[in-house]
Design a protein around this motif. Sequence first.
Motif, mmCIF file in Angstrom:
data_model
loop_
_atom_site.group_PDB
_atom_site.id
_atom_site.type_symbol
_atom_site.label_atom_id
_atom_site.label_comp_id
_atom_site.label_asym_id
_atom_site.label_seq_id
_atom_site.Cartn_x
_atom_site.Cartn_y
_atom_site.Cartn_z
ATOM 1 N N PHE A 43 0.548 -1.425 -0.343
ATOM 2 C CA PHE A 43 -0.083 0.453 -0.320
ATOM 3 C C PHE A 43 0.502 1.170 0.063
ATOM 4 O O PHE A 43 0.306 1.919 -0.423
ATOM 5 C CB PHE A 43 -0.823 -0.307 1.240
ATOM 6 C CG PHE A 43 -0.181 -0.159 2.440
ATOM 7 C CD1 PHE A 43 -0.378 1.064 2.476
ATOM 8 C CD2 PHE A 43 0.184 -1.409 2.692
ATOM 9 C CE1 PHE A 43 0.557 1.609 4.258
ATOM 10 C CE2 PHE A 43 0.787 -1.011 4.262
ATOM 11 C CZ PHE A 43 0.783 -0.104 5.475
ATOM 12 N N PHE A 49 -2.709 4.497 -3.282
ATOM 13 C CA PHE A 49 -3.439 4.204 -2.235
ATOM 14 C C PHE A 49 -2.566 6.104 -1.393
ATOM 15 O O PHE A 49 -3.224 6.200 -0.260
ATOM 16 C CB PHE A 49 -2.274 3.350 -0.932
ATOM 17 C CG PHE A 49 -2.750 3.672 0.346
ATOM 18 C CD1 PHE A 49 -3.120 2.692 0.994
ATOM 19 C CD2 PHE A 49 -1.150 4.620 1.143
ATOM 20 C CE1 PHE A 49 -3.825 3.222 2.403
ATOM 21 C CE2 PHE A 49 -1.962 4.142 2.399
ATOM 22 C CZ PHE A 49 -2.355 4.307 2.769
ATOM 23 N N ALA A 169 -7.549 -2.959 -1.384
ATOM 24 C CA ALA A 169 -7.164 -2.890 -1.467
ATOM 25 C C ALA A 169 -6.465 -3.183 -3.261
ATOM 26 O O ALA A 169 -6.316 -3.144 -4.126
ATOM 27 C CB ALA A 169 -6.050 -4.155 -1.170
#
Length: 299
Positions: A43, A49, A169
């Motif tokens: 991430f 992100f 994700a």
Amino acid sequence: MAANENERFNQFAAVVAAELLERTKKSMELLAPEQQPCSVLPFIQTPSFVEFYQELVRVGILPVVLSRRPVRAIVGDVDWAREGREYLLTVLDDRSNAIFTAWEFAWDSLWDERKIGQDGGNSSQSKPKKGFFSALFGRRREEKTGSDGGGGGEGGVMAGLHTMLTELAEKRGFLPLFHDDVRILKALPRLKPGRVAQAWKEISQYHHQEFYLPEPEQAKPGVTSDCLQKWHYNLPDKIGEFLVLKAAVDLEHVNKPFIGKYIRQSARTQEEAEKGMPYLSIYWKAMRNPAPVAERHTL
């Protein structure tokens, strides 16, 4: 709160928000590889992100931080509009300052699922803006009802940030987070971007000396690995691991055999390596073996 006190607090809040967002964003940008990776990245090294993180902090974490009494006590009579950042930096230089403590509290209080109305704070102020989860994550708030063993009243349960970020994700193209990754997010403001930049500059220099200088000036084999290991263990939790992963993406010759050897030298067993360097281990497994070509030396 008087009007001028309100104004001073708002100026203070703006300075704190700007510094924390800029500092953490810069560190994540420095950790992000420039070349195309062969696999999905963690991430913290994924631009999608980083972009999302900014809004998450702005509407979810900072309201909790700014609601804490020790943080509000910092406001004082400082002219935050003119000299606020300079003063704030002196506050942040104290590793146990109230802002870092409140930041860690905010992540801890929102990381796991919790009963509605039991956010871990002692005040209704220590909450993110209402509905920020559903607005940010594009999901309806899940409220599971249940009763305790003693037949008590029912209460809704709100999913925590770990669950929501893990769900996000796949959509955003980064690896699911491990539960203890909250430690990375909690420690991020303590990491000065200049230290990350210094580490990468040194790694790049040793890499150049080992692989690209003419033979008489060439550094001895292994100096790149030694430098990576130095920073791996001198930087905060996992940050060094992310730099090794960045090297695996961006630096020629830091290939699958190189990373495999690095992992073996850094851990006694495969199990220990995967536990201590989970993201690097995942990426190493996805790397392709280099084509058999003659190199000046091998590691």
